[in-house]
Design a protein around this motif. Sequence first.
Motif, PDB file in Angstrom:
ATOM      1  N   TYR A  43       0.832  -1.202   0.000  1.00  0.00           N
ATOM      2  CA  TYR A  43       0.000   0.000   0.000  1.00  0.00           C
ATOM      3  C   TYR A  43       0.867   1.253   0.000  1.00  0.00           C
ATOM      4  O   TYR A  43       1.924   1.283   0.611  1.00  0.00           O
ATOM      5  CB  TYR A  43      -0.929   0.010   1.208  1.00  0.00           C
ATOM      6  CG  TYR A  43      -1.894  -1.141   1.167  1.00  0.00           C
ATOM      7  CD1 TYR A  43      -3.102  -1.036   0.488  1.00  0.00           C
ATOM      8  CD2 TYR A  43      -1.588  -2.357   1.775  1.00  0.00           C
ATOM      9  CE1 TYR A  43      -3.980  -2.102   0.412  1.00  0.00           C
ATOM     10  CE2 TYR A  43      -2.455  -3.426   1.711  1.00  0.00           C
ATOM     11  CZ  TYR A  43      -3.655  -3.295   1.024  1.00  0.00           C
ATOM     12  OH  TYR A  43      -4.510  -4.355   0.955  1.00  0.00           O
ATOM     13  N   LYS A  44       0.377   2.269  -0.691  1.00  0.00           N
ATOM     14  CA  LYS A  44       1.060   3.557  -0.780  1.00  0.00           C
ATOM     15  C   LYS A  44       0.053   4.633  -0.384  1.00  0.00           C
ATOM     16  O   LYS A  44      -1.100   4.591  -0.803  1.00  0.00           O
ATOM     17  CB  LYS A  44       1.538   3.775  -2.221  1.00  0.00           C
ATOM     18  CG  LYS A  44       2.192   5.097  -2.495  1.00  0.00           C
ATOM     19  CD  LYS A  44       2.588   5.184  -3.971  1.00  0.00           C
ATOM     20  CE  LYS A  44       3.141   6.543  -4.312  1.00  0.00           C
ATOM     21  NZ  LYS A  44       3.447   6.664  -5.734  1.00  0.00           N
ATOM     22  N   GLU A 144      -3.474   3.751  -1.787  1.00  0.00           N
ATOM     23  CA  GLU A 144      -3.427   2.998  -3.035  1.00  0.00           C
ATOM     24  C   GLU A 144      -2.975   1.568  -2.798  1.00  0.00           C
ATOM     25  O   GLU A 144      -2.091   1.315  -1.976  1.00  0.00           O
ATOM     26  CB  GLU A 144      -2.460   3.664  -4.018  1.00  0.00           C
ATOM     27  CG  GLU A 144      -2.858   5.055  -4.435  1.00  0.00           C
ATOM     28  CD  GLU A 144      -1.869   5.707  -5.371  1.00  0.00           C
ATOM     29  OE1 GLU A 144      -2.226   6.716  -5.985  1.00  0.00           O
ATOM     30  OE2 GLU A 144      -0.716   5.209  -5.487  1.00  0.00           O
ATOM     31  N   LYS A 145      -3.565   0.639  -3.529  1.00  0.00           N
ATOM     32  CA  LYS A 145      -3.214  -0.780  -3.433  1.00  0.00           C
ATOM     33  C   LYS A 145      -2.397  -1.162  -4.667  1.00  0.00           C
ATOM     34  O   LYS A 145      -2.820  -0.913  -5.795  1.00  0.00           O
ATOM     35  CB  LYS A 145      -4.483  -1.622  -3.350  1.00  0.00           C
ATOM     36  CG  LYS A 145      -4.241  -3.089  -3.076  1.00  0.00           C
ATOM     37  CD  LYS A 145      -5.566  -3.802  -2.859  1.00  0.00           C
ATOM     38  CE  LYS A 145      -5.348  -5.253  -2.473  1.00  0.00           C
ATOM     39  NZ  LYS A 145      -6.643  -5.933  -2.248  1.00  0.00           N
ATOM     40  N   TRP A 146      -1.209  -1.735  -4.446  1.00  0.00           N
ATOM     41  CA  TRP A 146      -0.284  -2.112  -5.516  1.00  0.00           C
ATOM     42  C   TRP A 146       0.103  -3.580  -5.371  1.00  0.00           C
ATOM     43  O   TRP A 146       0.029  -4.147  -4.280  1.00  0.00           O
ATOM     44  CB  TRP A 146       0.980  -1.257  -5.453  1.00  0.00           C
ATOM     45  CG  TRP A 146       0.757   0.175  -5.817  1.00  0.00           C
ATOM     46  CD1 TRP A 146       0.250   1.166  -5.035  1.00  0.00           C
ATOM     47  CD2 TRP A 146       1.047   0.781  -7.074  1.00  0.00           C
ATOM     48  NE1 TRP A 146       0.199   2.353  -5.708  1.00  0.00           N
ATOM     49  CE2 TRP A 146       0.686   2.152  -6.968  1.00  0.00           C
ATOM     50  CE3 TRP A 146       1.576   0.320  -8.267  1.00  0.00           C
ATOM     51  CZ2 TRP A 146       0.841   3.044  -8.022  1.00  0.00           C
ATOM     52  CZ3 TRP A 146       1.735   1.208  -9.312  1.00  0.00           C
ATOM     53  CH2 TRP A 146       1.371   2.558  -9.175  1.00  0.00           C
ATOM     54  N   GLN A 147       0.550  -4.168  -6.482  1.00  0.00           N
ATOM     55  CA  GLN A 147       1.040  -5.547  -6.468  1.00  0.00           C
ATOM     56  C   GLN A 147       2.329  -5.625  -7.263  1.00  0.00           C
ATOM     57  O   GLN A 147       2.429  -5.039  -8.356  1.00  0.00           O
ATOM     58  CB  GLN A 147       0.004  -6.494  -7.075  1.00  0.00           C
ATOM     59  CG  GLN A 147       0.442  -7.947  -7.063  1.00  0.00           C
ATOM     60  CD  GLN A 147      -0.626  -8.862  -7.639  1.00  0.00           C
ATOM     61  OE1 GLN A 147      -1.375  -8.468  -8.524  1.00  0.00           O
ATOM     62  NE2 GLN A 147      -0.690 -10.070  -7.131  1.00  0.00           N
ATOM     63  N   ASP A 148       3.325  -6.335  -6.721  1.00  0.00           N
ATOM     64  CA  ASP A 148       4.561  -6.583  -7.460  1.00  0.00           C
ATOM     65  C   ASP A 148       4.263  -7.597  -8.560  1.00  0.00           C
ATOM     66  O   ASP A 148       3.493  -8.544  -8.367  1.00  0.00           O
ATOM     67  CB  ASP A 148       5.655  -7.139  -6.531  1.00  0.00           C
ATOM     68  CG  ASP A 148       6.169  -6.094  -5.557  1.00  0.00           C
ATOM     69  OD1 ASP A 148       6.121  -4.900  -5.886  1.00  0.00           O
ATOM     70  OD2 ASP A 148       6.586  -6.477  -4.445  1.00  0.00           O
ATOM     71  N   THR A 149       4.874  -7.419  -9.716  1.00  0.00           N
ATOM     72  CA  THR A 149       4.696  -8.361 -10.823  1.00  0.00           C
ATOM     73  C   THR A 149       5.860  -9.336 -10.850  1.00  0.00           C
ATOM     74  O   THR A 149       6.897  -9.112 -10.226  1.00  0.00           O
ATOM     75  CB  THR A 149       4.620  -7.609 -12.172  1.00  0.00           C
ATOM     76  OG1 THR A 149       5.869  -6.956 -12.404  1.00  0.00           O
ATOM     77  CG2 THR A 149       3.491  -6.590 -12.180  1.00  0.00           C
ATOM     78  N   ALA A 154       5.643  -2.980 -10.822  1.00  0.00           N
ATOM     79  CA  ALA A 154       4.525  -2.748  -9.912  1.00  0.00           C
ATOM     80  C   ALA A 154       3.270  -2.490 -10.729  1.00  0.00           C
ATOM     81  O   ALA A 154       3.319  -1.828 -11.761  1.00  0.00           O
ATOM     82  CB  ALA A 154       4.818  -1.570  -9.000  1.00  0.00           C
ATOM     83  N   ARG A 155       2.145  -3.014 -10.249  1.00  0.00           N
ATOM     84  CA  ARG A 155       0.865  -2.850 -10.940  1.00  0.00           C
ATOM     85  C   ARG A 155      -0.128  -2.224  -9.969  1.00  0.00           C
ATOM     86  O   ARG A 155      -0.325  -2.713  -8.854  1.00  0.00           O
ATOM     87  CB  ARG A 155       0.374  -4.211 -11.397  1.00  0.00           C
ATOM     88  CG  ARG A 155      -0.933  -4.169 -12.149  1.00  0.00           C
ATOM     89  CD  ARG A 155      -1.223  -5.525 -12.777  1.00  0.00           C
ATOM     90  NE  ARG A 155      -1.384  -6.541 -11.777  1.00  0.00           N
ATOM     91  CZ  ARG A 155      -2.509  -7.230 -11.575  1.00  0.00           C
ATOM     92  NH1 ARG A 155      -3.567  -6.995 -12.303  1.00  0.00           N
ATOM     93  NH2 ARG A 155      -2.564  -8.156 -10.654  1.00  0.00           N
ATOM     94  N   PHE A 156      -0.766  -1.112 -10.394  1.00  0.00           N
ATOM     95  CA  PHE A 156      -1.757  -0.417  -9.573  1.00  0.00           C
ATOM     96  C   PHE A 156      -3.063  -1.189  -9.626  1.00  0.00           C
ATOM     97  O   PHE A 156      -3.598  -1.454 -10.697  1.00  0.00           O
ATOM     98  CB  PHE A 156      -1.943   1.013 -10.108  1.00  0.00           C
ATOM     99  CG  PHE A 156      -2.980   1.814  -9.382  1.00  0.00           C
ATOM    100  CD1 PHE A 156      -2.803   2.171  -8.056  1.00  0.00           C
ATOM    101  CD2 PHE A 156      -4.132   2.221 -10.031  1.00  0.00           C
ATOM    102  CE1 PHE A 156      -3.757   2.925  -7.386  1.00  0.00           C
ATOM    103  CE2 PHE A 156      -5.094   2.974  -9.376  1.00  0.00           C
ATOM    104  CZ  PHE A 156      -4.901   3.319  -8.046  1.00  0.00           C
ATOM    105  N   ASN A 159      -7.652   2.157  -5.518  1.00  0.00           N
ATOM    106  CA  ASN A 159      -7.598   2.745  -4.182  1.00  0.00           C
ATOM    107  C   ASN A 159      -8.316   1.842  -3.192  1.00  0.00           C
ATOM    108  O   ASN A 159      -9.470   1.468  -3.432  1.00  0.00           O
ATOM    109  CB  ASN A 159      -8.265   4.132  -4.159  1.00  0.00           C
ATOM    110  CG  ASN A 159      -7.417   5.181  -4.844  1.00  0.00           C
ATOM    111  OD1 ASN A 159      -6.203   5.053  -4.916  1.00  0.00           O
ATOM    112  ND2 ASN A 159      -8.052   6.212  -5.342  1.00  0.00           N
TER     113      ASN A 159
END
Length: 185
Positions: A43-44, A144-149, A154-156, A159
Amino acid sequence: MRSIARKTALTGAMIIGSSLLLPPSTASAGVPGPEGCPPDIWYKVVRLSTGYEAIGSTAGKRNGSSTTSRLTYELSTTSAKSTSWKAELGGSASWGLATVEAKLGREVTESTDKGEKVTNWMDVPGKKWGYTTPKIERMTFAVEKWQDTAACGARFLGNAGKLYAITAYPFFSECVASSACSPKP
């Protein structure tokens, strides 16, 4: 004989050394291997806006002396305010508040009460008016919710939500003038 052996050894070393400088094949460069990144979620926190809301009436006094004086104001709050959360992808208000505090190191006030006594003082020059208004500072944050690829990018994902946070309480707006003025901000 020795010079031929040296030349042969030097040539062999140069051939072996130059083979270490070859680029990797294109087949292995574009495909992540077992050393690729795991698809972790993170999260950011992004600050969207800052504003001020009055929680009491404006008070003012005139300094009748010819020298600077400290004027003290004791006021009662006339409205209650609270921090709120608008979930988009999930999470609770307490989770959003804790996430903002942890990521930014900024304390958030959950709520304020009506009828609380607040005190402010101002140094006001002689023959001038000093006005003050108790307020809160409110900041809006998106979590913001993010995921490592797998390719370590990083993929957004969207929110998780927005936090409408009280970040300063009480906050006093002030103004000093020869006549009536409105405290800013």
